[in-house]
Write a protein that holds these residues in place. Structure first.
Motif, PDB file in Angstrom:
ATOM      1  N   PRO A   1      16.437  29.017  14.868  1.00  0.00           N
ATOM      2  CA  PRO A   1      17.167  29.794  13.785  1.00  0.00           C
ATOM      3  C   PRO A   1      16.819  31.275  13.727  1.00  0.00           C
ATOM      4  N   GLY A   2      17.942  31.991  13.459  1.00  0.00           N
ATOM      5  CA  GLY A   2      17.725  33.504  13.651  1.00  0.00           C
ATOM      6  C   GLY A   2      17.588  33.968  14.944  1.00  0.00           C
TER       7      GLY A   2
ATOM      8  N   THR B   1      19.268  34.719  18.898  1.00  0.00           N
ATOM      9  CA  THR B   1      20.446  34.424  19.924  1.00  0.00           C
ATOM     10  C   THR B   1      19.786  34.474  21.228  1.00  0.00           C
TER      11      THR B   1
ATOM     12  N   ASP C   1      18.482  24.868  17.304  1.00  0.00           N
ATOM     13  CA  ASP C   1      19.242  25.461  16.254  1.00  0.00           C
ATOM     14  C   ASP C   1      19.289  27.004  16.587  1.00  0.00           C
ATOM     15  N   THR C   2      19.136  27.312  17.805  1.00  0.00           N
ATOM     16  CA  THR C   2      19.360  28.916  18.051  1.00  0.00           C
ATOM     17  C   THR C   2      20.783  29.234  17.677  1.00  0.00           C
ATOM     18  N   ASP C   3      21.051  30.450  16.620  1.00  0.00           N
ATOM     19  CA  ASP C   3      22.055  30.673  16.191  1.00  0.00           C
ATOM     20  C   ASP C   3      23.290  30.798  17.237  1.00  0.00           C
ATOM     21  N   LEU C   4      23.355  31.443  18.301  1.00  0.00           N
ATOM     22  CA  LEU C   4      24.510  31.386  19.122  1.00  0.00           C
ATOM     23  C   LEU C   4      23.684  31.529  20.787  1.00  0.00           C
TER      24      LEU C   4
ATOM     25  N   SER D   1      28.051  26.358  18.826  1.00  0.00           N
ATOM     26  CA  SER D   1      26.867  27.403  19.002  1.00  0.00           C
ATOM     27  C   SER D   1      26.866  27.876  20.219  1.00  0.00           C
TER      28      SER D   1
ATOM     29  N   THR E   1      21.729  38.279  11.828  1.00  0.00           N
ATOM     30  CA  THR E   1      22.361  37.964  10.554  1.00  0.00           C
ATOM     31  C   THR E   1      23.784  38.192  10.518  1.00  0.00           C
TER      32      THR E   1
ATOM     33  N   ARG F   1      28.563  35.580  13.681  1.00  0.00           N
ATOM     34  CA  ARG F   1      28.253  35.338  14.866  1.00  0.00           C
ATOM     35  C   ARG F   1      28.538  36.505  15.761  1.00  0.00           C
TER      36      ARG F   1
ATOM     37  N   ASN G   1      26.196  39.224  16.120  1.00  0.00           N
ATOM     38  CA  ASN G   1      25.028  38.588  16.704  1.00  0.00           C
ATOM     39  C   ASN G   1      24.675  39.183  18.358  1.00  0.00           C
TER      40      ASN G   1
END
Length: 286
Positions: A49-50, A52, A71-74, A100, A277, A280, A283
Motif C-alpha cells: 500500500p502506498g 507503485t 496491495d501495491t497501489d498500481l 490495479s 497519493t 491513480r 501516481n
C-alpha cells in the motif's frame, strides 16, 4: 499475504509462454521465485500500500501479479511479445487484479553499433498501450541459458547502452516507486548487453528502488558498473537464488537445469520514500 499463500495463489496461473522465442530468451518465472522477490521488496517497504511498481519485461505476468496481490497501489507491466501479454492479461483477470494492473507494449533497446551483431538487430520498436485486450508485446522471462558476462567485452557492452529516454520505453523518468525486472541474460549474440540495458532503464524509471535478476557469474562486473559508473552506491546482492530452466528449446539436452542467479537491489533515491497519493493517474507519470 504470507509468502506461502502468495506462492500458492501464483501457482494457479499460467506461467509458460505459448510459443517461447529464443531470440527474446524467454523462460517462465516460477511462483516461488516471484513470491520471494515480492516478499523481499515488502520487507524493504518498496511494495505494498502506498507504492507503485513497474515490471520491466513482464512476460506472462508473474512478478507484476505478485506485486499487485500484496496491495501495491498500481502495477504497470511492460513487454514486447504479443502472445506473452495475452497470457499476462488472462492471468490478471483470473486473480481479479484488473483494477490495479495495466500493461504497456514496448521493447527495451540498445544503441546500434555499426558492424556489431550486438546492436545491429536491436532497433527502435513501436509502443502502444495494452489494457485488457488481445495483443501486446513482450520479453517475458527473457533470457535464461548458459554463457555469461565474461564472454562479452565490457567496453562493447557499455558502448551500446542508452542512458536516457531513447531506450524504447515511452515513460518519464522516475515514474514509479519500484521497478522489478527479470531481464534476458544477454547470452545470445544478437542480445549481447541487453541485460545491462534492462538494468539501466530500470534505474531511469524508478524513484525508489530496483530489483533485478542476473547470473551470478556477472556479479562483480554489474556491481562495479552500477556503483562506479552509474553512481548508485547502495547496490547489493540481497539474495542468491536458483532459476529453474525447463527443457524448452531444441538445444536443451537436460529435463531442467538450475541457473545460479543473484537478486540485486539498487537504491535509487536515498532521501526517503515517495508515497503515492491521490488519483491513480497521478501516481505513475506516463
Amino acid at each position: 499475504m504470507r509468502l506461502k499463500h502468495l506462492e500458492a495463489s501464483l501457482s494457479s496461473l499460467q506461467r509458460e509462454f505459448p510459443s517461447p522465442k529464443i531470440q527474446l530468451e524467454q523462460y517462465p518465472t516460477s511462483p516461488h521465485l516471484a513470491a520471494c522477490v515480492v516478499q523481499m521488496a515488502i520487507d524493504h517497504d518498496d511494495l505494498g500500500p502506498g507504492r507503485t511498481c513497474l515490471d520491466l519485461g513482464c512476460g506472462t505476468g508473474m512478478l507484476m501479479i505478485a506485486a499487485a496481490m500484496v496491495d501495491t497501489d498500481l502495477v504497470l507491466g511492460v513487454d514486447c511479445d504479443d502472445e506473452a501479454m495475452v497470457v499476462a492479461m488472462e492471468n490478471v483477470l483470473r486473480v481479479e487484479q484488473k483494477e490495479s494492473v495495466e500493461i504497456l507494449q514496448a521493447k527495451v533497446r540498445t544503441r546500434p553499433i555499426e558492424g556489431s551483431s550486438a546492436g545491429s538487430s536491436l532497433k527502435p520498436s513501436s509502443s502502444k498501450n495494452f489494457k485488457g485486450k488481445r495483443g501486446g508485446g513482450g520479453r517475458g522471462r527473457s533470457g535464461r541459458s548458459t554463457g555469461g558476462r565474461g564472454s562479452q567485452p565490457a567496453q562493447l557492452t557499455k558502448a551500446i547502452l542508452i542512458h536516457g529516454s531513447e531506450d524504447g520505453i515511452p515513460l518519464k523518468d522516475n515514474c514509479v516507486d519500484t521497478v522489478l525486472t527479470n531481464p534476458p541474460f544477454g547470452t545470445k549474440s544478437d542480445n549481447a548487453g541487453i541485460d545491462l540495458q534492462f538494468l539501466r532503464t530500470a534505474t531511469r524509471l524508478a524513484r525508489r528502488s530496483v530489483y533485478s535478476f542476473h547470473k551470478r557469474s556477472t556479479r562483480t562486473f554489474l556491481l562495479k558498473t552500477i556503483q562506479k559508473d552509474w553512481g548508485f552506491d547502495d547496490a547489493k546482492v540481497v539474495a542468491e537464488m536458483a532459476f529453474d530452466v525447463p527443457n524448452m528449446y531444441k538445444f536443451h539436452t537436460q529435463k531442467s537445469k538450475d541457473i545460479e542467479v543473484d537478486l540485486i537491489r539498487i537504491v535509487v533515491e536515498q532521501d526517503g520514500p515517495v508515497v503515492a497519493t491521490g488519483d491513480r493517474n497521478n501516481n505513475i507519470a506516463l
